[in-house]
Write an enzyme that holds these catalytic residues in place. Structure first.
Site, PDB file in Angstrom:
ATOM      1  N   HIS A   1       0.882  -1.179   0.000  1.00 43.21           N
ATOM      2  CA  HIS A   1       0.000   0.000   0.000  1.00 43.21           C
ATOM      3  C   HIS A   1       0.913   1.220   0.000  1.00 43.21           C
ATOM      4  O   HIS A   1       1.430   1.593   1.043  1.00 43.21           O
ATOM      5  CB  HIS A   1      -0.869   0.025   1.258  1.00 43.21           C
ATOM      6  CG  HIS A   1      -1.749  -1.176   1.431  1.00 43.21           C
ATOM      7  ND1 HIS A   1      -3.075  -1.191   1.039  1.00 43.21           N
ATOM      8  CD2 HIS A   1      -1.517  -2.393   1.969  1.00 43.21           C
ATOM      9  CE1 HIS A   1      -3.612  -2.371   1.335  1.00 43.21           C
ATOM     10  NE2 HIS A   1      -2.684  -3.126   1.898  1.00 43.21           N
TER      11      HIS A   1
ATOM     12  N   ARG B   1       0.003   4.274  -0.901  1.00 44.91           N
ATOM     13  CA  ARG B   1      -0.749   5.441  -0.377  1.00 44.91           C
ATOM     14  C   ARG B   1      -0.916   6.617  -1.319  1.00 44.91           C
ATOM     15  O   ARG B   1      -1.431   7.643  -0.907  1.00 44.91           O
ATOM     16  CB  ARG B   1      -0.101   5.960   0.908  1.00 44.91           C
ATOM     17  CG  ARG B   1       0.129   4.932   1.993  1.00 44.91           C
ATOM     18  CD  ARG B   1      -1.143   4.284   2.422  1.00 44.91           C
ATOM     19  NE  ARG B   1      -0.986   3.488   3.646  1.00 44.91           N
ATOM     20  CZ  ARG B   1      -1.848   2.560   4.022  1.00 44.91           C
ATOM     21  NH1 ARG B   1      -2.913   2.292   3.277  1.00 44.91           N
ATOM     22  NH2 ARG B   1      -1.669   1.888   5.129  1.00 44.91           N
TER      23      ARG B   1
ATOM     24  N   HIS C   1      -2.845 -12.572   2.747  1.00 42.47           N
ATOM     25  CA  HIS C   1      -2.478 -12.589   4.184  1.00 42.47           C
ATOM     26  C   HIS C   1      -3.323 -13.552   5.026  1.00 42.47           C
ATOM     27  O   HIS C   1      -4.048 -13.146   5.923  1.00 42.47           O
ATOM     28  CB  HIS C   1      -2.521 -11.185   4.785  1.00 42.47           C
ATOM     29  CG  HIS C   1      -3.648 -10.285   4.338  1.00 42.47           C
ATOM     30  ND1 HIS C   1      -4.947 -10.698   4.248  1.00 42.47           N
ATOM     31  CD2 HIS C   1      -3.629  -8.976   3.975  1.00 42.47           C
ATOM     32  CE1 HIS C   1      -5.680  -9.682   3.850  1.00 42.47           C
ATOM     33  NE2 HIS C   1      -4.917  -8.635   3.669  1.00 42.47           N
TER      34      HIS C   1
ATOM     35  N   ASP D   1       2.278  -6.977   2.502  1.00 37.18           N
ATOM     36  CA  ASP D   1       1.173  -6.140   2.981  1.00 37.18           C
ATOM     37  C   ASP D   1       1.723  -4.871   3.627  1.00 37.18           C
ATOM     38  O   ASP D   1       1.251  -4.442   4.685  1.00 37.18           O
ATOM     39  CB  ASP D   1       0.263  -6.916   3.951  1.00 37.18           C
ATOM     40  CG  ASP D   1      -1.040  -6.162   4.216  1.00 37.18           C
ATOM     41  OD1 ASP D   1      -1.300  -5.155   3.525  1.00 37.18           O
ATOM     42  OD2 ASP D   1      -1.791  -6.561   5.123  1.00 37.18           O
TER      43      ASP D   1
ATOM     44  N   HIS E   1       1.515   3.566   8.320  1.00 36.73           N
ATOM     45  CA  HIS E   1       0.758   4.640   8.965  1.00 36.73           C
ATOM     46  C   HIS E   1       1.763   5.389   9.827  1.00 36.73           C
ATOM     47  O   HIS E   1       2.736   4.789  10.315  1.00 36.73           O
ATOM     48  CB  HIS E   1      -0.350   4.072   9.860  1.00 36.73           C
ATOM     49  CG  HIS E   1      -1.385   3.285   9.107  1.00 36.73           C
ATOM     50  ND1 HIS E   1      -2.380   3.878   8.359  1.00 36.73           N
ATOM     51  CD2 HIS E   1      -1.573   1.946   8.987  1.00 36.73           C
ATOM     52  CE1 HIS E   1      -3.143   2.930   7.815  1.00 36.73           C
ATOM     53  NE2 HIS E   1      -2.673   1.746   8.171  1.00 36.73           N
TER      54      HIS E   1
HETATM   55  O1  DOR Z   1      -3.777  -4.017   8.124  1.00 33.46           O
HETATM   56  C1  DOR Z   1      -4.150  -3.656   7.027  1.00 33.46           C
HETATM   57  N1  DOR Z   1      -3.815  -2.451   6.543  1.00 33.46           N
HETATM   58  N2  DOR Z   1      -4.914  -4.464   6.299  1.00 33.46           N
HETATM   59  C2  DOR Z   1      -5.507  -4.037   5.177  1.00 33.46           C
HETATM   60  O2  DOR Z   1      -6.236  -4.781   4.593  1.00 33.46           O
HETATM   61  C3  DOR Z   1      -5.317  -2.670   4.706  1.00 33.46           C
HETATM   62  C4  DOR Z   1      -4.063  -2.114   5.201  1.00 33.46           C
HETATM   63  C5  DOR Z   1      -3.980  -0.620   4.998  1.00 33.46           C
HETATM   64  O3  DOR Z   1      -4.197  -0.168   3.880  1.00 33.46           O
HETATM   65  O4  DOR Z   1      -3.672   0.083   5.956  1.00 33.46           O
END
Ligand code: DOR
Length: 442
Positions: A64, A66, A235, A306, A310
């Site tokens: 991801h 972002r 996952h 994955d 954040h």
């Molecule tokens: O923990 C996760 N974070 N699982 C997800 O499916 C999405 C991901 C995110 O985009 O933060």
């Protein structure tokens, strides 16, 4: 003697389809032009790889990054820098951005944004939503698209396909392998009151419990069978889901993450709090052990990180207001090589899970093997190097890793993308020239 290659990699131990062999590799026009003894070749550009292992470039099929909309967590430049520094040569980026990627315009925007900014090659998932089901067959075939992603349970962002009727419609549209986040939304909603108003992060696997994952996986396996659609369940996190796949191997594949293979509850939550929170959750050790058995028995088809960055501020919010997700693209190779060093999997199986597996599952063209004519993508590793993973080393904008402080054996020494060394011993080299991953016609 005439120069015949742009670059020659000399003396590395190469993980080839013909086994583990000491060989030189000649690269021309970004592709593998020769494998074997090139000691008589005079190409001036060469790298001595004695003592190092040369693997096909690691392809991380779940990140991801972002962009657009959430660049304060990550963007293509920082995400792909982390990838390259961690030995990853191509990534598949998820559609839960702002806006979500659900049509040709938003996908095209991503394809344009990566030009001149990506340190590795990229492809992008198309998000399934109740509003684009009729167009998905066309959308999944757009250049740069690696397939459709379905969120059956809500996580970061607003993408969601909650009910079987919509899920069936999505699966019936298109032919490429469809990637699934399998958590059952009705059950997640029902159990949310367990944590609402505040709870310790150790409650995360209680709220999003084993049954939430099992229910969703059962539902999607049944619908994939009914619609004759190939699916890839991302996952995987529970021991209970694994046997379900044994009777569905014709069309269902399985991903495991380094986090689920390395961390366990309650220790991870006690140590990291909400920084260990991801969806589906890190669970008790018995699940981790079942996942390892599934890796060893060949049930797991690929490893994806994955990578879900954040910021610290966001993760510091009191659970459950903290967002789910941990970074992982830069630590995938060191963490998994450490497992190799500890004897949990062989280096050959690592290659199967991170290069050959992704190529087979997604029909990637020209990647995933050390073979003539394939892209010259290499993850060059030092299996004996003992290093410490630290937050400081992390190139992700989020600036932290759940593995901070962990000492590992095995480290990415050099990352080569289509014949260009993009990272070497912790430094990025040259300019970001990543391009779109190509796929075989279906
Ligand atoms: O923990 C996760 N974070 N699982 C997800 O499916 C999405 C991901 C995110 O985009 O933060």
């Amino acid at each position: 003697m005439a120069e015949t290659f742009d670059l020659v990699l000399r003396g590395g131990t190469c993980l080839t389809p013909n086994g583990v062999v000491e060989a030189d590799i000649g690269i021309r026009d970004g592709r593998i032009a020769a494998i074997g003894d090139l000691s008589r070749d005079q190409t001036p550009e060469s790298l001595d790889l004695g003592g190092l292992h040369v693997l096909p470039g690691v392809i991380d099929t779940q990140v991801h990054f972002r962009e657009p909309g959430l660049e304060h967590k990550e963007d293509f430049a920082t995400g792909t820098a982390a990838a390259a520094l961690g030995g990853v040569t191509a990534v598949f980026d998820m559609p839960n951005t702002k806006p979500s990627i659900t049509d040709a315009e938003t996908l095209d925007d991503k394809c344009r944004r990566m030009v001149g900014r990506a340190w590795c090659d990229m492809a992008f998932f198309m998000g399934a939503s109740p509003n684009n089901t009729d167009e998905l067959a066309e959308l999944e075939r757009l250049p740069g698209c690696c397939g459709v992603k379905i969120f059956m349970g809500s996580s970061t962002g607003s993408l969601l396909v909650e009910d079987d009727a919509t899920l069936g419609r999505v699966l019936a549209q298109g032919t490429r392998r469809c990637s699934i986040h399998a958590e059952d939304e009705p059950r997640l909603k029902e159990r949310q009151q367990l944590v609402e108003g505040g709870a310790p992060a150790t409650m995360h696997p209680e709220w999003r419990d084993v049954e939430s994952a099992v229910l969703a996986t059962k539902r999607v396996l049944k619908l994939a069978h009914a619609t004759r659609r190939r699916i890839h369940v991302l996952h995987i996190s529970t021991a209970e889901e694994l046997p379900l796949f044994q009777d569905h191997r014709d069309y269902a594949s399985v991903e495991a993450t380094p986090q689920h293979l390395t961390l366990s509850a309650p220790e991870a939550y006690e140590r990291l709090g909400a920084f260990a929170q991801m969806n589906p959750p890190i669970r008790e050790a018995r699940h981790r052990e079942a996942l390892w058995k599934a890796v060893q028995e060949g049930l797991v088809d690929c490893i994806g990180s994955d990578h879900a960055p954040h910021t610290r501020e966001e993760k510091d919010r009191p659970y459950p207001d903290s967002p789910g997700g941990m970074p992982g693209v830069q630590t995938l190779v060191p963490i998994m090589l450490n497992h190799v060093s500890e004897g949990r999997l062989t280096l050959e199986r690592f290659v199967d899970l991170t290069s050959a597996g992704p190529a087979r599952l997604f029909g990637i063209a020209g990647k995933g093997r050390l073979a003539l004519g394939y892209d010259a993508d290499f993850t060059i590793v030092d299996l004996g190097a003992r290093r410490r993973i630290t937050n400081m080393w992390s190139a992700s904008r989020c600036g932290w890793t759940p593995f901070d402080g962990m000492e590992v054996t095995g480290w990415p020494a050099m990352t080569v993308v289509r014949g260009r060394v993009v990272a070497r011993e912790g430094e990025l080299l040259g300019e970001p020239q990543g391009t779109l991953v190509r796929f075989m016609e279906t």
